[in-house]
Structure formats: structure tokens, C-alpha cells
Design a protein around this motif. Structure first.
Motif, PDB file in Angstrom:
ATOM      1  N   LEU A  19       0.828  -1.211   0.000  1.00 51.52           N
ATOM      2  CA  LEU A  19       0.000   0.000   0.000  1.00 51.52           C
ATOM      3  C   LEU A  19       0.858   1.255   0.000  1.00 51.52           C
ATOM      4  N   ALA A  20       1.828   1.319   0.900  1.00 51.17           N
ATOM      5  CA  ALA A  20       2.662   2.520   1.024  1.00 51.17           C
ATOM      6  C   ALA A  20       3.450   2.790  -0.246  1.00 51.17           C
ATOM      7  N   GLU A  21       3.821   1.730  -0.977  1.00 51.43           N
ATOM      8  CA  GLU A  21       4.633   1.923  -2.180  1.00 51.43           C
ATOM      9  C   GLU A  21       3.779   2.190  -3.415  1.00 51.43           C
ATOM     10  N   LEU A  22       2.651   1.492  -3.525  1.00 51.60           N
ATOM     11  CA  LEU A  22       1.829   1.614  -4.728  1.00 51.60           C
ATOM     12  C   LEU A  22       1.121   2.964  -4.835  1.00 51.60           C
ATOM     13  N   VAL A  23       0.912   3.640  -3.696  1.00 51.47           N
ATOM     14  CA  VAL A  23       0.250   4.943  -3.768  1.00 51.47           C
ATOM     15  C   VAL A  23       1.140   5.997  -4.435  1.00 51.47           C
ATOM     16  N   LYS A  24       2.396   5.670  -4.659  1.00 55.59           N
ATOM     17  CA  LYS A  24       3.316   6.644  -5.257  1.00 55.59           C
ATOM     18  C   LYS A  24       3.166   6.731  -6.767  1.00 55.59           C
ATOM     19  N   ILE A  25       2.392   5.811  -7.353  1.00 59.34           N
ATOM     20  CA  ILE A  25       2.228   5.824  -8.810  1.00 59.34           C
ATOM     21  C   ILE A  25       0.762   5.979  -9.177  1.00 59.34           C
ATOM     22  N   ASP A  26       0.533   6.388 -10.408  1.00 59.21           N
ATOM     23  CA  ASP A  26      -0.825   6.506 -10.926  1.00 59.21           C
ATOM     24  C   ASP A  26      -1.497   5.133 -10.837  1.00 59.21           C
ATOM     25  N   PRO A  27      -2.673   5.029 -10.209  1.00 59.17           N
ATOM     26  CA  PRO A  27      -3.334   3.720 -10.088  1.00 59.17           C
ATOM     27  C   PRO A  27      -3.515   3.010 -11.426  1.00 59.17           C
ATOM     28  N   LYS A  28      -3.635   3.780 -12.515  1.00 65.88           N
ATOM     29  CA  LYS A  28      -3.838   3.162 -13.828  1.00 65.88           C
ATOM     30  C   LYS A  28      -2.602   2.414 -14.310  1.00 65.88           C
ATOM     31  N   ALA A  29      -1.452   2.612 -13.637  1.00 71.12           N
ATOM     32  CA  ALA A  29      -0.197   2.010 -14.096  1.00 71.12           C
ATOM     33  C   ALA A  29       0.131   0.702 -13.388  1.00 71.12           C
ATOM     34  N   VAL A  30      -0.791   0.186 -12.543  1.00 71.83           N
ATOM     35  CA  VAL A  30      -0.441  -0.995 -11.756  1.00 71.83           C
ATOM     36  C   VAL A  30      -0.738  -2.313 -12.471  1.00 71.83           C
ATOM     37  N   GLY A  31      -1.310  -2.252 -13.675  1.00 71.19           N
ATOM     38  CA  GLY A  31      -1.400  -3.447 -14.511  1.00 71.19           C
ATOM     39  C   GLY A  31      -2.408  -4.489 -14.089  1.00 71.19           C
TER      40      GLY A  31
ATOM     41  N   LEU B 159     -12.569   6.384 -14.793  1.00 69.38           N
ATOM     42  CA  LEU B 159     -11.625   5.399 -14.270  1.00 69.38           C
ATOM     43  C   LEU B 159     -10.769   6.023 -13.173  1.00 69.38           C
ATOM     44  N   ALA B 160     -10.221   7.205 -13.443  1.00 67.63           N
ATOM     45  CA  ALA B 160      -9.355   7.876 -12.469  1.00 67.63           C
ATOM     46  C   ALA B 160     -10.117   8.189 -11.176  1.00 67.63           C
ATOM     47  N   ASP B 161     -11.356   8.670 -11.328  1.00 65.33           N
ATOM     48  CA  ASP B 161     -12.162   9.001 -10.141  1.00 65.33           C
ATOM     49  C   ASP B 161     -12.408   7.766  -9.280  1.00 65.33           C
ATOM     50  N   GLN B 162     -12.773   6.659  -9.928  1.00 63.71           N
ATOM     51  CA  GLN B 162     -13.072   5.442  -9.177  1.00 63.71           C
ATOM     52  C   GLN B 162     -11.819   4.858  -8.531  1.00 63.71           C
ATOM     53  N   LEU B 163     -10.699   4.863  -9.255  1.00 65.44           N
ATOM     54  CA  LEU B 163      -9.461   4.303  -8.699  1.00 65.44           C
ATOM     55  C   LEU B 163      -8.954   5.153  -7.539  1.00 65.44           C
ATOM     56  N   THR B 164      -9.116   6.470  -7.653  1.00 64.31           N
ATOM     57  CA  THR B 164      -8.729   7.347  -6.542  1.00 64.31           C
ATOM     58  C   THR B 164      -9.559   7.023  -5.302  1.00 64.31           C
ATOM     59  N   PHE B 165     -10.853   6.789  -5.511  1.00 59.36           N
ATOM     60  CA  PHE B 165     -11.734   6.408  -4.399  1.00 59.36           C
ATOM     61  C   PHE B 165     -11.263   5.099  -3.762  1.00 59.36           C
ATOM     62  N   VAL B 166     -10.868   4.139  -4.590  1.00 59.57           N
ATOM     63  CA  VAL B 166     -10.399   2.849  -4.076  1.00 59.57           C
ATOM     64  C   VAL B 166      -9.138   3.031  -3.233  1.00 59.57           C
ATOM     65  N   VAL B 167      -8.201   3.838  -3.733  1.00 55.99           N
ATOM     66  CA  VAL B 167      -6.958   4.077  -2.991  1.00 55.99           C
ATOM     67  C   VAL B 167      -7.258   4.777  -1.667  1.00 55.99           C
TER      68      VAL B 167
END
Length: 713
Positions: free
Chosen positions: A441-453, A466-474
Motif C-alpha cells: 500500500l505505502a509503495e503503490l500509492v506513489k504511482i498513478d493507479p492506472k499504471a499498476v497493470g 476510471l481515475a475518479d473510481q481508482l482514486t476512491f479505491v486508494v
């Protein structure tokens, strides 16, 4: 529709009680965030979670926009002096925006059309006559020939048909009936465009494909859309024309209407309605498919973010490569970088002995327990090298394959440069790979959620949605876990409820200037962190070394007095928080008496008690730990029926991709996830799950592996 009626409509649509909806709307209107409401206002909402609260917020916003549009449409029609009592009622009763737009359509200012041109020639009375008479149309049309009217009888009749065609096409009830008939019985077809080549045959199954609109699944819609976008496929929707025309003729062909009207109906359907309905149906299918794709991405991301941390382990991060060598990074238990190095175990600069020597030096120097290998280029060759090294040298360490999706994005980012200005891009990547294992969690928040594959057709959906929903998830994941304010990065802090990048940076700046925080109230001095922001964020910000032990828990300061009352009732001290002794003492409390004495609700009391018992509880502890390995598997080793353990890397509509330790992930088709019907793979597996699978088929030449989670009989 007044506020109460809006709330009732939202309650009906979400399946949540009107009282709960009202409370959520009031709390949101007062500036409260979704995570804060979900965690600290359970008494008011009836313990609704973040997803339910967001659903209420989204539907309420939609309803507000719908009502605003109704008011605007009524005003626009009224200005034309054409608003009837019945029309007003229809508009006010509309439940969806599409219905409002359908009702407004006949009154909407259009660009010049064939019908508007005919009206300018004064041919509307002829159109009205055709609807009511079966007499001599030619004779009637002759009366409309003139310098500013029609040139001849045929032009007059054509103009009248054009007016009727548009009138039919603008009928709101008919348009909705045609949509419904098309949804139920229409076909969606795709075909390979003439003269086009699909070199890799990506869209082969869609070269000659048709399916009922009612049955097509979201991922096939998105696949067709992509094929069309790449100019390889032609996609069409074919409504059941006979049924549609029957619906139209039933309404408009009466005993006294002229045969010319039937021609106008046919023209209205083919020229105006069918193309419009096809566009609307394609849009509707695409929107539903996008919602599904975004939902899948969100669930995969949530699972990825909530993978359990590998706590208290020193890790060696390995970023594999051929020519430039494998970059190594030793990271201590807290995530602090201790040393970087590079080895060359692979061609073209292969020196495996020197590589093993360097690894031996690092393992002697540091108590490394786990090696985290990125799954990018040269990953499997590096895995083989590490496995051989562990076996040859009898090293007391394991290795694990870590998804490095987005690691390159992080490594080249301003965040990475700020953390490690002296390191090369690949060295930063090795650090990130190690830290992903320690605290995903601490590391993945440093990148755009769309880039996590972990998406499905993610580039084919609305990027804003997509960005709005992924931001909500994070945000949801970060606040569920909580944040150590003395070790968190700015990237992590800005996802805490109420905080933004500016305030997060200010927290980091004050921490750097004045040292570690020792109490929550110190945060009130942070610039731009006002009273409301403090209220929203502070419960999610933890200070493990705090003088007041409650500051290290998820208990909100507004409930400290209540927590201290509970401790007093239990005959305990704050120093006992988290001990077995306190658990026993709390069990003896008369909670009903405490509730009556303090006015606190049962849900709030229960939450505080659970936190006092387990202050360090991490929701991620409920998930399986990463799969540690000491040896490697090759695709040639795979035999039908072989039992293996693997890690779910991605979940899609049609199944799950599982990493079993060979170069290619295997696919467990939805039908092989478990016995019985499975509506969607997410019902059975999540990204990061460690699962037992059996090999069904391995095709090395095609790079395909078919797996099953159904144990062979």
C-alpha cells in the motif's frame, strides 16, 4: 421534487433505507468525507461502508442534475408557449435523463432539416391532412404549389412525408419502445473490414460475429469497440425491423390515414430512428461495459493495495535485466535503503560467479531473509539464477516474484527523484520492488493507479471515470489501514481523508524541521490544516510513539473521553491497551450501563473496545501472505494433472490469470474456478490470492497454459 422526495428516490435506487440516505446526505453536505463517515459516524448511518456511502452520493448528485435539467427543459418549452399540463407532468415524472431529452426533442432547436425546409414552404397543413384523410392526395397537394412553396405535386407530398417522418421520430414514447425492442431482440454484429489486415489475429473471433444485444457480455463489447477504433472491424446493431415498424404503424396508421403516411413511417424508421437508436444502443452497451471494466479494475486494485505487508523483514530487491545487469537494493525492516549494487548473471555480459560472490557478500553483511524479484524482462532467468544460488550456497533465504507494473513509472517520477536523487532509474526500481513486498500500500500509492497493470480494456474506457473510481479505491484502502504520520510519504498522506497534496507536503516539512510528532494535537499547527480537516483526518493518522497511547490507535480524539471511561470501568490503565489482561477486564463491563451513562451508541462502544483490545490490528492481516519459493519451475516441467500453488495476478470477466512460477501466467477459465455456476470470477478469487491449481494443458509454442481450480477426480 423536494429534498425529501429526492432522498426517497435515492433510497429506492440504492436499496438503502430513507433514514440512512438522509443522514448520509446531511453529513456530506456538512463537509464530511466518505472515509470519515464510514468509520466515525456509524451510529448515524447504520454502519454503511464506503461503497454504500459513495453510491448514495453518486445517485443523489445524478438526481439533483436530473431535476435541474427538468426545470430547464420546462422553461425552454414554456418560452415557446407549447407547454401543456400533460407534457409538464410527463417531464416531472421522468426517472432518467434520456426520457427528459426524448420529451424535449420535438421542441429542441435543430439544425436545418428536410422537415424544417418543408415547414418553411408551408407544407405542414398538407402533412396534417394526410394523417386524417384518405382522399385525393395529388389534388390536395396541388394547392401547395407556388413560387415560395413546392415546385410540383411530388415535391409537396415529399415535403409532407418529411414533416411526418420527423414528427414520428421525435415521439418520446415510440423512441423508448423501439429502444426496448432493440435491447430485447436486436442483434449486434461485427465483421472484418474489406481490405483490412489483423496481422496478429487479435480480433479473429469477431471477423464474422453476431449476438443478441440482450446477451452480449461487457468484455466482448469493449473488444469490438477496440477493433472498430483500430479500423479493423465494422460493428453494427440491427434492430428487429419488422417488430419496430409494426409498433410504429399500430400507433399512426388509422383507418382514415392516407397510404402516404406508411411511406413516411418507413422513411422515419430507416433514415431517422434506426441510425439514432443504433448510436444510442452502442452508447448504452459501451457505458455498461465501461462500468464493468472499471469495477473489475477497482476490485483488482483494492486487492492489490490490501495485500498483507511482509513486516519486520530485511529484503533484497532485484530489478532483472540482461545487458545493463540486475540492479540490487538492500532495504531494512523499516523500508530504509542500506545499499545498492549491480550484478551480471546473464548474457551479453554474463559473469555468474562474480554475481554469486556479490550476493554472498550482501547476505553476510545484512540479515537478508527474502529476495524480491521483479517480474519484468529477464525475470525468469534471474529467478533461475537466484534459485540455483540458494541451493548451491545453502542460503537461509527465500525469494518471491513481485509484480513490477508501474515500477518504471515510479522510478522516473518526481517522487522517486525526490526520495533518491543520487540513484539511477533502475536502482530506484529495485528499491520500489523491495518495498512493494514490505508494504504494498505505502509503495503503490506513489504511482498513478492506472499504471499498476490489473485492468481489463482500461484504455478503452472513460479515463476520467476510471481515475475518479481508482482514486476512491486508494483513499478507501489507505484510510481502512491507517497511516503512521512519522514514517508516511507525502504520496500516502495525501490520500488520508480531508488531506490534499499541499497539506501532506506541509506535514512532511514540519516533520523534517522539528522531528517526529509525539501527539496528535501537534498537527493542529500544520499550515492549511484547519479544524474541519483535523476532524476528518486525525483518526486515520497514527503516532506509535505518542505520549498519549490513544494517539497510536484508530480511536478518534472526539471519543477519548469515552475510551477513558471504558478503561476506568474495566479498572485498567492506558498502558494495558492491547494486552490480554485488558481483554479479560473489558469483557466484564456492563456495556448497557456505560451506554446509558455516556449516551454512546452500541456500535461506537463496540468499535472502541475492539480497538483497545487490538490497537495494531491491520485489515490486511486477513489476506494470505505472498508465496515464498526456493526453487524454480519451467514450462517443460508442466504435465496435465500436476498440482501447484500460484498467485492470482489479474482477474477479468472470463477468468483469472495465475502466476505458477513459469514465464507465462496460466488462465483459469471462469468455468474452472469452482463447481457450480459462477456469475463472475471476483466471487471466487481476488488479485494477490494464493491458490491451488491443477495443470490442464501447457502449449509451449503458443505460450498458453490452461489451469483449473477443480480438483481432478
Amino acid at each position: 421534487m423536494d429534498s425529501k422526495q429526492l432522498q426517497e428516490a435515492v433510497a429506492k435506487e440504492t436499496g438503502i433505507s430513507g433514514k440512512q440516505v438522509g443522514q448520509v446526505i446531511a453529513l456530506l453536505a456538512d463537509g464530511n468525507t466518505v472515509p470519515f463517515i464510514a468509520r466515525y459516524r456509524k451510529e448515524a448511518t447504520g454502519s454503511l461502508d464506503e461503497v454504500q456511502i459513495k453510491a448514495i452520493s453518486d445517485r443523489y448528485t445524478y438526481r439533483q442534475n436530473l431535476e435541474a435539467r427538468k426545470d430547464e427543459v420546462i422553461r425552454l418549452i414554456e418560452e415557446q408557449n407549447q407547454l401543456t399540463t400533460e407534457l409538464r407532468k410527463d417531464i416531472l415524472n421522468a426517472d432518467v435523463l434520456q426520457r427528459v431529452e426524448d420529451l424535449y426533442r420535438p421542441f429542441k432547436q435543430k439544425r436545418r432539416t428536410r422537415a424544417s425546409a418543408a415547414k418553411e414552404k408551408g407544407l405542414e397543413p398538407l402533412a396534417d391532412w394526410l394523417m386524417k384523410n384518405r382522399g385525393d392526395a395529388n389534388g390536395k397537394a396541388a394547392a401547395f404549389i407556388g413560387p415560395k412553396q413546392a415546385a410540383d405535386v411530388e415535391e409537396a407530398l415529399q415535403g409532407a412525408r418529411d414533416i411526418l417522418a420527423e414528427r414520428f421520430a421525435d415521439d418520446a414514447d415510440i423512441r423508448e419502445k423501439i429502444r426496448e425492442v432493440t435491447r430485447r431482440n436486436g442483434l449486434i454484429r461485427s465483421a472484418l473490414k474489406k481490405g483490412k489486415e489483423d496481422e496478429k489475429q487479435v480480433f479473429e473471433m469477431y471477423y464474422e460475429y453476431e449476438e443478441r444485444v440482450a446477451r452480449i457480455v461487457p468484455h466482448r463489447v469493449l473488444a469490438m469497440n477496440r477493433g472498430e477504433k483500430e479500423d479493423i472491424l465494422k460493428v453494427t446493431i440491427e434492430p428487429p425491423a419488422d417488430t419496430v415498424l409494426k409498433v410504429m404503424k399500430t400507433k399512426w396508421l388509422k383507418g382514415n390515414t392516407h397510404p402516404e403516411v406508411e411511406a413516411a413511417i418507413n422513411d422515419s424508421y430507416k433514415r431517422l430512428i434506426q441510425p439514432a437508436v443504433e448510436r444510442e444502443m452502442r452508447g448504452e452497451l459501451s457505458e455498461k461495459a465501461e462500468e464493468q471494466a472499471i469495477h473489475i479494475f477497482s476490485e483488482n486494485l483494492r486487492s492489490l493495495l490490501l495485500q498483507p505487508p511482509m513486516k519486520n523483514k530485511m529484503v533484497l530487491g532485484v530489478d532483472p535485466a540482461y545487458r545493463t545487469g540486475c540492479k540490487l537494493a538492500v532495504v531494512d525492516e523499516t523500508g530504509k535503503l542500506l545499499e545498492v549494487a549491480v550484478i551480471y548473471p546473464h548474457p551479453p555480459k554474463a559473469n555468474p560467479e562474480a554475481a554469486k560472490k556479490k550476493l554472498t557478500e550482501l547476505i553476510k553483511k545484512y540479515p537478508i531473509e527474502i529476495m524480491a524479484i521483479g517480474n519484468g524482462t529477464a525475470s525468469r532467468e534471474t529467478e533461475q539464477f537466484i534459485a540455483d544460488f540458494i541451493g548451491e550456497r545453502a542460503v537461509a533465504a527465500s525469494y518471491v516474484i513481485v509484480s513490477e507494473a508501474g515500477a518504471s513509472v515510479y522510478s522516473a517520477s518526481d517522487v522517486a527523484r525526490g526520495e533518491f536523487p543520487e540513484l539511477q532509474v533502475e536502482e530506484r526500481s529495485a528499491v520500489s520492488i523491495a518495498r512493494r513486498l514490505q508494504d504494498p500500500l505505502a509503495e503503490l500509492v506513489k504511482i498513478d493507479p492506472k499504471a499498476v497493470g490489473v485492468g481489463q480494456y482500461q484504455h478503452d474506457v472513460s479515463q476520467k471515470k476510471l481515475a475518479d473510481q481508482l482514486t476512491f479505491v486508494v483513499e478507501t484502502a489507505v484510510n481502512q489501514v491507517g497511516v503512521n504520520v512519522n514514517s508516511a510519504s507525502s504520496s500516502l498522506l495525501q490520500y488520508v481523508a480531508g488531506l490534499n497534496k499541499t497539506v501532506a507536503d506541509n506535514i512532511i516539512h514540519m516533520r523534517n524541521e522539528n522531528g517526529r510528532f509525539t501527539s496528535r494535537p501537534q498537527l493542529k499547527k500544520i499550515p492549511r490544516l484547519g479544524a474541519k480537516t483535523y476532524e476528518q483526518a486525525i483518526g486515520f493518522l497514527r503516532i506509535p510513539e505518542a505520549k498519549n497511547l490513544l494517539d497510536s490507535t484508530g480511536i478518534h480524539p472526539e471519543s477519548y473521553e469515552l475510551a477513558e471511561t471504558l478503561l476506568k470501568e474495566a479498572g485498567a490503565d492506558k498502558k494495558e491497551i492491547g494486552t490480554e489482561g485488558l481483554t479479560a477486564k473489558l469483557a466484564a463491563i456492563d456495556f448497557r450501563a456505560v451506554s446509558e451513562k455516556t449516551g454512546a451508541g452500541a456500535v461506537t462502544l463496540r468499535d472502541i473496545v475492539e480497538t483497545l483490545k487490538r490497537p495494531a490490528r491491520d485489515p490486511r492481516d486477513n489476506f494470505p501472505q505472498p508465496l515464498l519459493k526456493k526453487d524454480v519451475l519451467k514450462m517443460e516441467d508442466l504435465l496435465p494433472g500436476m498440482e501447484l500453488q500460484g498467485t492470482v495476478r489479474n482477474v477479468v470477466d472470463f477468468g483469472a490469470f495465475v502466476d505458477i512460477g513459469v514465464k507465462q501466467d496460466g488462465l483459469v477459465h471462469i468455468s474452472k474456478l469452482k463447481k457450480g455456476f459462477v456469475k463472475h470470477p471476483l466471487e471466487v478469487v481476488s488479485t494477490g490470492d494464493v491458490v491451488t491449481v491443477w495443470v490442464e494443458k501447457a502449449e509451449k509454442e503458443k505460450g498458453r497454459i490452461a489451469l483449473t481450480m477443480l480438483q481432478p477426480e
